[in-house]
Design a protein around this motif. Structure first.
Motif, mmCIF file in Angstrom:
data_model
loop_
_atom_site.group_PDB
_atom_site.id
_atom_site.type_symbol
_atom_site.label_atom_id
_atom_site.label_comp_id
_atom_site.label_asym_id
_atom_site.label_seq_id
_atom_site.Cartn_x
_atom_site.Cartn_y
_atom_site.Cartn_z
ATOM 1 N N ARG A 59 -19.743 -8.724 28.787
ATOM 2 C CA ARG A 59 -19.808 -7.250 28.878
ATOM 3 C C ARG A 59 -20.180 -6.828 30.287
ATOM 4 O O ARG A 59 -19.624 -5.883 30.837
ATOM 5 N N ALA A 60 -21.156 -7.550 30.863
ATOM 6 C CA ALA A 60 -21.580 -7.226 32.232
ATOM 7 C C ALA A 60 -20.425 -7.406 33.217
ATOM 8 O O ALA A 60 -20.326 -6.687 34.206
ATOM 9 N N PHE A 61 -19.564 -8.359 32.926
ATOM 10 C CA PHE A 61 -18.393 -8.582 33.790
ATOM 11 C C PHE A 61 -17.227 -7.663 33.410
ATOM 12 O O PHE A 61 -16.188 -7.690 34.055
ATOM 13 N N GLN A 62 -17.431 -6.888 32.354
ATOM 14 C CA GLN A 62 -16.411 -5.973 31.836
ATOM 15 C C GLN A 62 -15.110 -6.728 31.541
ATOM 16 O O GLN A 62 -14.026 -6.337 32.002
ATOM 17 N N GLN A 82 -34.482 -17.585 33.079
ATOM 18 C CA GLN A 82 -34.357 -18.372 31.855
ATOM 19 C C GLN A 82 -34.037 -17.477 30.656
ATOM 20 O O GLN A 82 -33.346 -17.876 29.743
ATOM 21 N N CYS A 83 -34.547 -16.267 30.697
ATOM 22 C CA CYS A 83 -34.384 -15.358 29.562
ATOM 23 C C CYS A 83 -33.027 -14.655 29.669
ATOM 24 O O CYS A 83 -32.637 -14.213 30.756
ATOM 25 N N SER A 84 -32.332 -14.514 28.540
ATOM 26 C CA SER A 84 -30.993 -13.936 28.603
ATOM 27 C C SER A 84 -31.024 -12.482 29.047
ATOM 28 O O SER A 84 -30.101 -12.010 29.711
ATOM 29 N N VAL A 85 -32.084 -11.768 28.694
ATOM 30 C CA VAL A 85 -32.187 -10.363 29.114
ATOM 31 C C VAL A 85 -32.292 -10.286 30.634
ATOM 32 O O VAL A 85 -31.575 -9.528 31.295
ATOM 33 N N PHE A 86 -33.169 -11.106 31.199
ATOM 34 C CA PHE A 86 -33.334 -11.085 32.655
ATOM 35 C C PHE A 86 -32.120 -11.696 33.348
ATOM 36 O O PHE A 86 -31.751 -11.276 34.443
ATOM 37 N N ALA A 87 -31.490 -12.677 32.704
ATOM 38 C CA ALA A 87 -30.297 -13.281 33.288
ATOM 39 C C ALA A 87 -29.205 -12.228 33.422
ATOM 40 O O ALA A 87 -28.520 -12.151 34.442
ATOM 41 N N GLU A 88 -29.080 -11.384 32.399
ATOM 42 C CA GLU A 88 -28.067 -10.331 32.448
ATOM 43 C C GLU A 88 -28.357 -9.379 33.610
ATOM 44 O O GLU A 88 -27.443 -9.001 34.357
ATOM 45 N N GLY A 116 -23.454 -18.399 17.166
ATOM 46 C CA GLY A 116 -23.643 -17.041 17.662
ATOM 47 C C GLY A 116 -25.079 -16.725 17.989
ATOM 48 O O GLY A 116 -25.363 -15.998 18.946
ATOM 49 N N GLN A 117 -26.016 -17.278 17.213
ATOM 50 C CA GLN A 117 -27.412 -16.906 17.480
ATOM 51 C C GLN A 117 -28.368 -18.091 17.576
ATOM 52 O O GLN A 117 -29.581 -17.903 17.641
ATOM 53 N N ASP A 118 -27.864 -19.285 17.552
ATOM 54 C CA ASP A 118 -28.730 -20.430 17.830
ATOM 55 C C ASP A 118 -27.894 -21.597 18.347
ATOM 56 O O ASP A 118 -26.664 -21.520 18.367
ATOM 57 N N CYS A 119 -28.557 -22.617 18.803
ATOM 58 C CA CYS A 119 -27.840 -23.832 19.184
ATOM 59 C C CYS A 119 -28.663 -25.030 18.723
ATOM 60 O O CYS A 119 -29.891 -24.942 18.602
ATOM 61 N N LYS A 120 -27.942 -26.101 18.448
ATOM 62 C CA LYS A 120 -28.595 -27.285 17.884
ATOM 63 C C LYS A 120 -28.025 -28.529 18.516
ATOM 64 O O LYS A 120 -26.844 -28.547 18.864
ATOM 65 N N ALA A 121 -28.848 -29.532 18.625
ATOM 66 C CA ALA A 121 -28.352 -30.852 19.004
ATOM 67 C C ALA A 121 -28.623 -31.759 17.811
ATOM 68 O O ALA A 121 -29.740 -31.761 17.260
ATOM 69 N N ILE A 122 -27.607 -32.475 17.392
ATOM 70 C CA ILE A 122 -27.706 -33.282 16.170
ATOM 71 C C ILE A 122 -27.370 -34.731 16.496
ATOM 72 O O ILE A 122 -26.343 -35.001 17.133
ATOM 73 N N ALA A 123 -28.255 -35.637 16.081
ATOM 74 C CA ALA A 123 -27.977 -37.067 16.265
ATOM 75 C C ALA A 123 -27.442 -37.617 14.953
ATOM 76 O O ALA A 123 -28.035 -37.392 13.892
ATOM 77 N N LEU A 124 -26.331 -38.315 15.019
ATOM 78 C CA LEU A 124 -25.682 -38.842 13.816
ATOM 79 C C LEU A 124 -25.875 -40.347 13.712
ATOM 80 O O LEU A 124 -25.854 -41.055 14.726
ATOM 81 N N GLY A 125 -26.015 -40.815 12.475
ATOM 82 C CA GLY A 125 -26.048 -42.253 12.224
ATOM 83 C C GLY A 125 -24.638 -42.783 12.027
ATOM 84 O O GLY A 125 -23.659 -42.034 12.152
ATOM 85 N N GLY A 161 -27.950 -19.471 25.873
ATOM 86 C CA GLY A 161 -27.211 -20.629 25.363
ATOM 87 C C GLY A 161 -26.624 -20.401 24.000
ATOM 88 O O GLY A 161 -26.292 -21.339 23.298
ATOM 89 N N THR A 162 -26.457 -19.141 23.605
ATOM 90 C CA THR A 162 -25.816 -18.847 22.318
ATOM 91 C C THR A 162 -24.625 -17.926 22.565
ATOM 92 O O THR A 162 -24.451 -17.366 23.651
ATOM 93 N N GLY A 163 -23.832 -17.728 21.512
ATOM 94 C CA GLY A 163 -22.678 -16.851 21.623
ATOM 95 C C GLY A 163 -23.064 -15.432 22.012
ATOM 96 O O GLY A 163 -22.373 -14.777 22.791
ATOM 97 N N ARG A 164 -24.200 -14.983 21.480
ATOM 98 C CA ARG A 164 -24.649 -13.618 21.804
ATOM 99 C C ARG A 164 -24.867 -13.453 23.312
ATOM 100 O O ARG A 164 -24.580 -12.410 23.877
ATOM 101 N N PHE A 165 -25.395 -14.482 23.919
ATOM 102 C CA PHE A 165 -25.648 -14.440 25.362
ATOM 103 C C PHE A 165 -24.320 -14.281 26.113
ATOM 104 O O PHE A 165 -24.189 -13.442 27.006
#
Lengths: 467, 269
Positions: free
Chosen positions: B143-146, B168-174, B107-116, B133-137
């Motif tokens: 919402r903008a698309f209603q 790049q910024c979610s605020v400006f992207a919206e 919801g509020q971050d994203c991660k890339a994880i490499a596994l052994g 790139g998060t759920g909040r975005f």
């Protein structure tokens, strides 16, 4: 430590011992330059009067560190104060002899010419630890004067300090094209502001080639001619020999200390290791540097001889690549008590080079040129990337490290450019690698808490450390 | 008597739990919207999961509980808390041991994880500073698309010509999206542009740790079919869909680690 070492070693008299040394140092400085001058410096140079955070740091360190290791911090602080006193004394008594030099231009030759070297980046290295807000103020001054915002914050804070007239004015300035373009570019506004001539040592890109070293040796000779013209002083080669021998002595202690650190558990490490090695760029070839190195070596030897260790629970041995976050001086103390992780070597400290051959003028100049060319950061951020990784993996093995922390300074384009390769090489060799984002001197980019979080995530998830 | 182990993943948007038995089989799971109090969320979601398990009546009957997610520190009843990075790796590895890269979009971050090879974390990178790139975005964009998040995630599938979103910024992207909508551009094309833009950012993040096959996406945004399609188009390796609810992978990993650690009794912290 001489006959007074009994006081330094006693847990009850350590603090009074060093306090007495500092008071005596300031008394001597006051007598030699006069109380009014000293007062003027403290009033004019805002960066001088902020020792409180250092004292807090030392109190914090006392909780987990062995007494001798903790004494190492006193030794480093005392060295820095002695260096500062030497510069202020020279600037007051013989202002025409004050020569500013960049941190990667070792001061031996300046020193041997009877001039007073002042490493102009030194306050920018020390200040963030004592007063991050003031450092950020100087960074803003530099940016407001037109210096680009996206380059290293060390030259930025240095420019800001100079724009605000925070250093005694020099007779001449020696700079170089190492380690980076940002640092090199910073000397243009400095030159314009002060109207003082700057000599720029030009290190060739492929500096390991014999021809490149010959060229660089010639550059060093040109630097000497420049200083002779500008100051009227001649380089006394007998004096240079003494300075080089002094440097060799200090370096012997350094190598002995490194050898002791290679064994588990390490007798000393972390910021004692990192900051003690500032003695070379600040006052290489000076007696105070040799004393510092000897005392640090003695401390390590004493710890080992009693079967002790720097910290009680050494669990992880860390190699730090790139400079540590200056804005977060507690980083090592925090890592030591939280994870039992001690930094056993870093890129800047690992200033590996041959001893200076003092048999002739030519051999001394050749070896000094080599030391400059192969200096830390200079050799890492210039030439093929093997220069960068060769040292790193050698150190990792030699110092029996368990992990590498790559301090990905946001302003260091040279090192950030190889991060992907860095990860691939470490993955190939099964070396746990933490790449943490930070800015050397600006908390507004990454706060100390932000750095802590990155380290904690790594220790929890990759090293599997359970707290 | 059967032993039960629970993983409780308290995220910024949802609270999830998975309960497994001593054979490692999933016996129950639940998911609710997060409340302001992580512990309240955790108790509620655990109660719901426990309610569906025969022979379990109370949280105290669980043999070992591992808390994970951003709210994990607040779970006073958990025996242990473990970072969600380790939990997502363990969860993904338990479902598909060949997974070597996990992109977790929460919801509020994203991660890339490499596994052994054993599912251990060997490297990771995370974006916890920027909302793009998060759920909040995606919530803001839908919402903008209603429309609902689910409808928005399907919308881009009808696109014929994605419109690039340059901000790049979610605020400006919206703002950019609202502007495109008001210009009467085709909604599916705008949506496809949004998904592509986020997918590019996620892949850039993942490439920092070196993307290795097999790759999977976990977290709530893994259910965004438009995003998964865009990710598949942006990378030349297979993006594997796990045979388990991707949003519950963190909680599953926590449950697996609870079982691992719960073999020996531990005091509750």
């Amino acid at each position: 430590m001489g006959s007074y070492e009994i006081f330094a070693r006693n847990r009850f008299t350590t603090t009074p011992y060093y306090l007495a040394k500092v008071i005596s140092l300031f008394a001597g400085l006051t007598l030699s330059i006069g109380p009014l001058n000293l007062r003027r410096y403290f009033r004019q140079y805002k960066w001088l009067a902020r020792p409180n955070r250092q004292l807090d740091l030392m109190k914090e360190a006392r909780k987990n560190r062995s007494r001798e290791y903790w004494q190492g911090m006193f030794e480093v602080v005392y060295f820095l104060l002695r260096y500062l006193a030497t510069v202020l004394k020279g600037a007051t008594q013989e202002p025409e002899k004050l020569i500013w030099h960049e941190d990667l231009v070792p001061p031996e030759i300046i020193h041997a010419m009877g001039l007073v070297p002042f490493c102009v980046e030194a306050p920018g290295i020390i200040l963030p630890e004592l007063n991050a807000e003031l450092t950020e103020y100087f960074i803003d001054v530099a940016e407001n004067s037109g210096y680009p915002g996206d380059i290293c914050s060390l030259p930025k804070s240095t420019i800001g300090l100079i724009m605000e007239d925070q250093f005694p004015p020099p007779r001449a300035i020696i700079s170089s094209n190492s380690p980076c373009d940002g640092g090199m570019a910073s000397y243009l506004p400095i030159e314009q502001k002060l109207n003082v001539p700057v000599f720029r040592l030009d290190l060739p890109y492929n500096f390991t080639q014999p021809k490149a070293l010959e060229y660089y040796e010639q550059e060093v000779k040109s630097m000497i001619e420049f200083l002779e013209r500008r100051t009227g002083k001649k380089l006394d080669y007998d004096r240079l020999k003494e300075v080089c021998e002094e440097r060799n002595r200090a370096y012997e202690y350094t190598l002995d200390t490194w050898d002791m650190i290679k064994s588990r558990p390490a007798p000393i490490g972390s910021e004692v290791l990192f900051y003690s090695h500032l003695c070379y760029p600040l006052y290489g070839g000076g007696r105070i540097s040799t004393e510092l190195m000897r005392n640090i070596c003695d401390i390590a030897r004493r710890i080992i001889s009693r079967g002790g260790a720097a910290i009680p629970n050494e669990k992880y041995r860390v190699i730090l690549w790139n400079p540590p976050p200056l804005i977060f001086p507690e980083i090592f103390i925090w890592m030591e008590y939280t994870y039992g992780a001690i930094m056993v070597m870093d890129m800047i400290t690992y200033n590996r080079h041959p001893f200076i051959d003092t048999t002739s003028k030519e051999s001394m100049l050749r070896d000094l040129a080599t030391i400059m060319a192969y200096g830390p950061m200079a050799r890492h951020t210039r030439g093929p990337v093997e220069n960068f990784f060769g040292d790193l993996f050698r150190i990792y093995r030699e110092f029996q490290a368990d992990m590498i922390m790559m301090a990905a300074h946001i302003g260091c384009k040279n090192t950030r450019a190889v991060l992907r390769m860095f990860r691939e090489y470490c993955r190939r060799d099964n070396i746990p690698l933490l790449v943490f984002d930070y800015d050397l001197s600006d908390t507004r980019i990454t706060s100390p808490d932000g750095i802590k979080r990155q380290i904690a995530d790594f220790m929890d998830n990759v090293m599997g450390h359970s707290r | 008597m059967t032993s039960y182990y629970a993983g409780c993943d308290i995220g910024s948007t949802t609270g999830k739990t998975v309960i497994i038995n001593d054979a490692g089989e999933v016996v129950s799971s639940a998911m609710i919207d997060s409340t302001i109090d992580p512990e309240v969320t955790a108790i509620e979601v655990l109660s719901r999961a426990i309610g569906t398990v025969n022979g379990l009546e109370d949280m105290k009957e669980l043999d070992y509980i591992v808390g994970t997610g951003y709210g994990r520190i607040e779970l006073s009843f958990a025996h242990k808390n473990i970072s969600e990075i380790t939990c997502h790796a363990a969860g993904a590895n338990s479902v598909d041991p060949l997974i070597r890269t996990v992109i977790d979009i929460g919801g509020q971050d994203c991660k890339a994880i490499a596994l052994g090879d054993g599912g251990n974390v060997i490297d990771f990178v995370m974006n916890d500073k920027c909302a793009a790139g998060t759920g909040r975005f995606f919530e803001a964009v839908s919402r903008a698309f209603q429309m609902s998040l689910n409808d928005f995630s399907q919308l881009s599938l009808d696109s014929t010509k994605p419109i690039p979103i340059s901000s790049q910024c979610s605020v400006f992207a919206e703002s950019e999206i609202i502007s495109l909508i008001s210009q009467r551009k085709k909604p599916a094309d705008i949506a496809a542009g949004v998904q592509l833009s986020v997918a590019k950012r996620l892949l850039t993040l993942a490439r920092r740790i070196g993307v290795k096959e097999r790759l999977t996406v976990t977290g709530g945004c893994a259910k965004n079919v438009g995003l998964i399609k865009a990710l598949r188009e942006g990378i030349d390796i297979e993006v594997v869909e796990l045979p388990f609810d991707a949003q519950l992978i963190g909680a599953l990993g926590a449950a697996i680690l609870a079982r691992r650690d719960g073999v020996q009794p531990a005091r509750r912290t």
